[in-house]
Enzyme design. Structure first.
Site, PDB file in Angstrom:
ATOM      1  CG  ASP A 280      -2.026   1.093   1.042  1.00 18.64           C
ATOM      2  OD1 ASP A 280      -2.206   1.415  -0.035  1.00 18.64           O
ATOM      3  OD2 ASP A 280      -2.818   1.230   2.044  1.00 18.64           O
ATOM      4  CB  ALA A 319      -1.765   9.728   5.196  1.00 24.11           C
TER       5      ALA A 319
END
Length: 402
Positions: A280, A319
């Site tokens: 990710d 984030a």
């Protein structure tokens, strides 16, 4: 032209065992032989693995960027540099991932993908695009830009899918109005439907699974657990992932998004055949700590990278990850106690199965693509080979020789 290669004197990693002192032969970008002994192979470039591990190339099915670039930057150079960056850490194939955005930006990114795919020769291979959003629950948006979050729009997603055939997976919240129809449509087009950024309860996830949603995107991140509604408890997406045996999951095994006990729990309950390791990773992957940007370098969300993870500036939420594939494998072994063979399976054979490319990738079998990595006990990458081409080596002379 790709040379014929012979990789010898290495410990070959298979899903079930490790073959010591093994040899691998590669010709025309394909694996031609795997042996427990040395083999004569005239006309090949010989690579001595020096007792290190020889494994299938790592497959990252959820990655946003790296090396200072993001796929949302909308340039061919960004795509190619991200592919080169992650190849240094053992990734031989990846699924470039978007963020929530306007339709026009998404269509532009898909068009850039097609150009980059045609030019990609020196990095991780692209396996189609992953569209993450914009059909998410606002309450579980995480670092996704709330300006673009909306319900599934048949006119919109049908247009997108009609204009591009490079979408391989799409993540959405299944409890939204129209999400089940969306999942069915994705499956009719051969696109993997995944559950993400969602407040769904078990009953909604089960129905979504029955309608085609077969993967949980970054398990534990931006999703519901046990909740109360009118005093009654309901199982959430996390519990659903465990209860639905056929549901695959992916986890960000950076040791931060999931602490070691949860990494162990996922492995114990879902097992290596249903769990894929993902980075990710955003643009700061492979870069020093400090300020960075999630999404487009001009219009994205400002983040700060510290403690080995990207955070919103107010530090209220993560984030994005800055992980690389080699560290995922190392973490599963070193802090989750998973055997090396299973850790490798979770980033090779399992993601290959999830993405429907297991006939070509994910294991060192004659006839499959020659996607190979060589690494040491700490999973430091020595050499990365994509389709029989050496794209990274700690030792430049190996590339020169090949």
């Amino acid at each position: 032209m790709r040379p014929n290669l012979k990789i010898y004197n290495g410990n070959i990693v298979t899903p079930n065992r490790i073959i010591p002192g093994g040899t691998l032969l590669i010709s025309n970008g394909k694996i031609t032989a795997v042996s427990a002994e040395d083999m004569d192979a005239p006309g090949t470039v010989a690579i001595d693995a020096e007792g290190k591990y020889i494994a299938p190339g790592f497959i990252d099915i959820h990655v946003h960027g790296g090396g200072g670039h993001d796929f949302m930057d909308g340039s061919v150079d960004a795509f190619l540099e991200i592919a080169r960056t992650h190849a240094r850490y053992g990734t031989t194939a990846m699924v470039p991932t978007t963020l929530t955005c306007e339709k026009e930006d998404l269509l532009h990114t898909l068009a850039i993908y097609e150009q980059a795919h045609a030019q990609n020769r020196n990095g991780s291979q692209f396996l189609g695009m992953h569209i993450e959003g914009p059909y998410f629950a606002m309450s579980q948006r995480g670092a996704q830009d709330k300006r673009y979050i909306r319900k599934p729009d048949p006119a919109e997603y049908r247009e997108i899918l009609s204009k591009s055939n490079v979408i391989s997976r799409w993540s959405a919240a299944p409890e939204l109005e129209g999400a089940l129809e969306f999942g069915r449509y994705l499956r009719s087009k051969g696109v993997l439907a995944a559950v993400a950024h969602t407040d769904a309860i078990y009953e909604e996830v089960l129905e979504a699974y029955e309608q085609g949603y077969s993967l949980i995107t970054h398990l534990y991140s931006a999703m519901s657990g046990v909740t109360r509604r009118n005093a009654f408890r309901y199982a959430g997406v996390i519990e659903s992932a465990y209860l639905i045996d056929g549901m695959d999951v992916e986890i960000i095994a950076d040791g931060i998004h999931l602490p070691p006990p949860l990494m162990k729990l996922v492995y114990k309950l879902k097992g290596p055949a249903r769990t894929a390791l993902i980075t990710d990773a955003m643009r700061a992957s492979g870069m020093p700590p400090g300020e960075s940007m999630l999404g487009h370098y001009r219009s994205g969300t400002k983040v700060i990278v510290e403690d080995g993870v990207a955070k919103l500036p107010d530090r209220s939420a993560f984030a994005g990850s800055v992980a690389t594939a080699d560290r995922l494998v190392y973490n599963m072994i070193s802090i989750a106690g998973v055997p090396l063979t299973d850790a490798v399976t979770m980033i090779t054979a399992t993601p290959a199965n999830i993405m429907g490319v297991s006939a070509q990738k994910g294991s060192l079998v004659p006839g499959k693509d020659a996607d190979v990595v060589i690494f040491d006990e700490q999973i430091n990458i020595d050499t990365t080979i994509v389709n029989g081409r050496i794209v990274y080596s700690r030792y430049p002379q190996k590339i020169l020789e090949a």
